[in-house]
Write an enzyme that holds these catalytic residues in place. Structure first.
Site, PDB file in Angstrom:
ATOM      1  CE1 TYR A  66      -3.192  -2.862   0.211  1.00  0.00           C
ATOM      2  CE2 TYR A  66      -3.354  -2.578   2.569  1.00  0.00           C
ATOM      3  CZ  TYR A  66      -3.711  -3.244   1.422  1.00  0.00           C
ATOM      4  OH  TYR A  66      -4.606  -4.285   1.497  1.00  0.00           O
ATOM      5  CG  PHE A 215     -13.283  -4.060  -1.191  1.00  0.00           C
ATOM      6  CD1 PHE A 215     -12.317  -3.145  -0.815  1.00  0.00           C
ATOM      7  CD2 PHE A 215     -13.204  -4.607  -2.472  1.00  0.00           C
ATOM      8  CE1 PHE A 215     -11.277  -2.788  -1.676  1.00  0.00           C
ATOM      9  CE2 PHE A 215     -12.178  -4.256  -3.344  1.00  0.00           C
ATOM     10  CZ  PHE A 215     -11.214  -3.354  -2.944  1.00  0.00           C
ATOM     11  N   GLY A 218     -17.810  -1.879   0.728  1.00  0.00           N
ATOM     12  CA  GLY A 218     -17.920  -1.832  -0.730  1.00  0.00           C
ATOM     13  C   GLY A 218     -16.632  -1.397  -1.400  1.00  0.00           C
ATOM     14  N   GLY A 219     -15.632  -0.979  -0.615  1.00  0.00           N
ATOM     15  CA  GLY A 219     -14.331  -0.625  -1.186  1.00  0.00           C
ATOM     16  C   GLY A 219     -14.302   0.780  -1.750  1.00  0.00           C
ATOM     17  CG  PHE A 220     -11.126   1.718  -4.343  1.00  0.00           C
ATOM     18  CD1 PHE A 220     -10.220   2.572  -3.730  1.00  0.00           C
ATOM     19  CD2 PHE A 220     -10.732   0.421  -4.597  1.00  0.00           C
ATOM     20  CE1 PHE A 220      -8.944   2.148  -3.386  1.00  0.00           C
ATOM     21  CE2 PHE A 220      -9.458  -0.020  -4.265  1.00  0.00           C
ATOM     22  CZ  PHE A 220      -8.558   0.843  -3.653  1.00  0.00           C
ATOM     23  CG  LEU A 223     -21.743  -1.768   0.297  1.00  0.00           C
ATOM     24  CD1 LEU A 223     -22.073  -2.384   1.647  1.00  0.00           C
ATOM     25  CD2 LEU A 223     -21.942  -2.762  -0.843  1.00  0.00           C
TER      26      LEU A 223
HETATM   27  N1  LIG Z   1      -6.727  -8.879   0.743  1.00  0.00           N
HETATM   28  C1  LIG Z   1      -7.002  -8.047  -0.236  1.00  0.00           C
HETATM   29  O1  LIG Z   1      -6.832  -8.356  -1.410  1.00  0.00           O
HETATM   30  C2  LIG Z   1      -7.558  -6.697   0.110  1.00  0.00           C
HETATM   31  C3  LIG Z   1      -8.142  -5.905  -0.893  1.00  0.00           C
HETATM   32  C4  LIG Z   1      -8.658  -4.681  -0.537  1.00  0.00           C
HETATM   33  C5  LIG Z   1      -8.625  -4.246   0.781  1.00  0.00           C
HETATM   34  N2  LIG Z   1      -8.052  -5.017   1.747  1.00  0.00           N
HETATM   35  C6  LIG Z   1      -8.048  -4.599   3.177  1.00  0.00           C
HETATM   36  O2  LIG Z   1      -9.357  -4.320   3.561  1.00  0.00           O
HETATM   37  C7  LIG Z   1      -9.430  -3.050   4.232  1.00  0.00           C
HETATM   38  C8  LIG Z   1     -10.789  -2.443   3.999  1.00  0.00           C
HETATM   39  O3  LIG Z   1     -10.990  -2.194   2.628  1.00  0.00           O
HETATM   40  P1  LIG Z   1     -11.142  -0.733   1.999  1.00  0.00           P
HETATM   41  O4  LIG Z   1     -10.702   0.314   2.946  1.00  0.00           O
HETATM   42  O5  LIG Z   1     -10.513  -0.740   0.687  1.00  0.00           O
HETATM   43  O6  LIG Z   1     -12.696  -0.671   1.736  1.00  0.00           O
HETATM   44  P2  LIG Z   1     -13.971  -0.373   2.676  1.00  0.00           P
HETATM   45  O7  LIG Z   1     -13.613  -0.441   4.108  1.00  0.00           O
HETATM   46  O8  LIG Z   1     -15.067  -1.240   2.163  1.00  0.00           O
HETATM   47  O9  LIG Z   1     -14.361   1.107   2.258  1.00  0.00           O
HETATM   48  C9  LIG Z   1     -13.470   2.159   2.259  1.00  0.00           C
HETATM   49  C10 LIG Z   1     -14.130   3.312   1.509  1.00  0.00           C
HETATM   50  O10 LIG Z   1     -15.297   3.713   2.214  1.00  0.00           O
HETATM   51  C11 LIG Z   1     -15.186   5.093   2.577  1.00  0.00           C
HETATM   52  N3  LIG Z   1     -15.764   5.220   3.924  1.00  0.00           N
HETATM   53  C12 LIG Z   1     -15.307   4.633   5.057  1.00  0.00           C
HETATM   54  N4  LIG Z   1     -16.109   4.956   6.089  1.00  0.00           N
HETATM   55  C13 LIG Z   1     -17.073   5.762   5.596  1.00  0.00           C
HETATM   56  C14 LIG Z   1     -18.183   6.416   6.180  1.00  0.00           C
HETATM   57  N5  LIG Z   1     -18.470   6.298   7.476  1.00  0.00           N
HETATM   58  N6  LIG Z   1     -18.974   7.168   5.371  1.00  0.00           N
HETATM   59  C15 LIG Z   1     -18.717   7.277   4.050  1.00  0.00           C
HETATM   60  N7  LIG Z   1     -17.675   6.682   3.431  1.00  0.00           N
HETATM   61  C16 LIG Z   1     -16.854   5.921   4.209  1.00  0.00           C
HETATM   62  C17 LIG Z   1     -13.732   5.426   2.531  1.00  0.00           C
HETATM   63  O11 LIG Z   1     -13.545   6.778   2.197  1.00  0.00           O
HETATM   64  P3  LIG Z   1     -12.942   7.847   3.277  1.00  0.00           P
HETATM   65  O12 LIG Z   1     -11.471   7.593   3.328  1.00  0.00           O
HETATM   66  O13 LIG Z   1     -13.304   9.160   2.666  1.00  0.00           O
HETATM   67  O14 LIG Z   1     -13.627   7.585   4.563  1.00  0.00           O
HETATM   68  C18 LIG Z   1     -13.250   4.521   1.392  1.00  0.00           C
HETATM   69  O15 LIG Z   1     -13.504   5.131   0.140  1.00  0.00           O
HETATM   70  C19 LIG Z   1      -8.272  -2.262   3.647  1.00  0.00           C
HETATM   71  O16 LIG Z   1      -7.855  -1.255   4.485  1.00  0.00           O
HETATM   72  C20 LIG Z   1      -7.240  -3.338   3.433  1.00  0.00           C
HETATM   73  O17 LIG Z   1      -6.476  -3.442   4.608  1.00  0.00           O
HETATM   74  C21 LIG Z   1      -7.544  -6.244   1.436  1.00  0.00           C
END
Ligand SMILES: NC(=O)c1ccc[n+]([C@@H]2O[C@H](COP(=O)([O-])OP(=O)(O)OC[C@H]3O[C@@H](n4cnc5c(N)ncnc54)[C@H](OP(=O)(O)O)[C@@H]3O)[C@@H](O)[C@H]2O)c1
Length: 294
Positions: A66, A215, A218-220, A223
């Site tokens: 990352y 995710f 929902g990720g990037f 949802l």
């Molecule tokens: N093993 C793998 O292949 C893999 C792949 C992807 C991810 N991961 C791990 O999974 C973790 C979680 O995934 P992720 O962070 O990509 O996705 P996520 O947790 O599903 O969502 C993150 C997204 O949601 C937004 N968000 C978070 N809280 C919010 C809220 N209360 N209101 C509105 N928007 C909100 C964030 O934007 P803001 O920053 O603006 O809040 C960001 O755009 C990662 O940190 C990583 O460690 C692992």
């Protein structure tokens, strides 16, 4: 004041002394746009991590790819020396191309380098948990994982890794892995709208293995669903909080690692640990994936 999370809702990784709060934090969003380069506001990234730990988060998910390197360096800057109870879970098996792409890095040397990169950038002598990441981000693909897992098992025997997990894998790959070494957690894509792993989660719960959905929001592209919005309004909560509360009640072996770069969103997400979902809300939420499948 930091939002305190329910400290009694914990899970112990199998065969370990590591008991973590089921509400953790995923650090990927702390790097720059497209998980590349430094964050726009490094002080804000440090503040998110410190606030999370202050609130009771003791499980942080990261990787040295990352940024690359950036997220681990921010974690070290914000939290080192680490609190005893903090469990940092990292992953190896990928690298970034100059075009910001995500490329498999599963050769012996790439895995060894990946572990040493994590140790150096996190400032650790030993990594708590390392996930071997194999399949694609949208889903696993069958195939033997024996070779790369054997490399990580050697590094575990050398004391550089305490415990191993897998990411983007199938139940068949887990079974192959368990013949080689103990696996404490699985990290696959799963959320309200993507539920391919329903039976896998049950299987893991039966074995006491943690399931850590990535995710979870929902990720990037977080949802979006009219049903989710309706349920959230009825509970005076936000859609993101409802999504996380639904995951927490889905199975006791699910550990959450929602990602955010904002203290405000972090506080909002942590409050989901206390959100109770009545049966009628759960029925409405369960129908979201069914509607998508039709
Ligand atoms: N093993 C793998 O292949 C893999 C792949 C992807 C991810 N991961 C791990 O999974 C973790 C979680 O995934 P992720 O962070 O990509 O996705 P996520 O947790 O599903 O969502 C993150 C997204 O949601 C937004 N968000 C978070 N809280 C919010 C809220 N209360 N209101 C509105 N928007 C909100 C964030 O934007 P803001 O920053 O603006 O809040 C960001 O755009 C990662 O940190 C990583 O460690 C692992």
């Amino acid at each position: 004041m930091a939002t305190q999370i329910d400290l009694s809702n914990t899970f112990t990784l199998p065969g370990t002394s590591m008991t973590v709060n089921r509400m953790g934090y995923g650090a990927m969003q702390l790097a720059g746009p497209h998980v590349w380069g430094p964050p726009r506001d490094p002080e804000a990234a440090v503040a998110v991590l410190r606030e999370a730990v202050k609130a009771g988060v003791d499980h942080i998910d990261t990787s040295d790819f990352y940024g690359p390197h950036v997220t681990n360096q921010i974690i070290k800057r914000a939290l080192h020396p680490y609190p005893d109870r903090l469990v940092i879970v990292t992953k190896v098996g990928a690298r970034r191309g100059q075009d910001k792409s995500w490329i498999h890095a599963l050769s012996r040397q790439e895995l060894i380098d990946g572990v040493h990169d994590n140790l150096r950038n996190l400032g650790l002598d030993s990594l708590d948990v390392v996930n071997l990441r194999v399949g694609g981000v949208m889903g696993p693909s069958e195939g033997s994982i024996k070779e790369p897992l054997t490399v990580l098992t050697e590094l575990k025997q050398q004391g550089l890794i305490r415990h191993l997990g897998l990411s983007n894998v199938t139940p068949g790959q887990l079974a192959e892995a368990q013949a080689i070494t103990e696996i404490v957690c699985i990290q696959n894509l799963y959320n309200l709208a993507h539920r391919n792993d329903e039976r896998f989660i049950e299987n893991l719960a039966g074995q006491g293995i943690a399931y850590v959905p990535f995710f979870p929001l929902g990720g990037f592209n977080p949802l979006q669903s009219a049903t989710l919005d309706t349920v959230a309004v009825s509970l005076e909560a936000t859609p993101m909080q409802v999504s996380l509360a639904w995951l927490l009640r889905r199975s006791p072996n699910i550990l959450l690692i929602p990602g955010t770069s904002s203290v405000e969103h972090l506080r909002e997400n942590l409050k989901a640990a206390a959100l109770q979902l009545p049966p009628e809300s759960i029925a409405q939420l369960d129908a979201i994936a069914e509607a998508q499948e039709r």
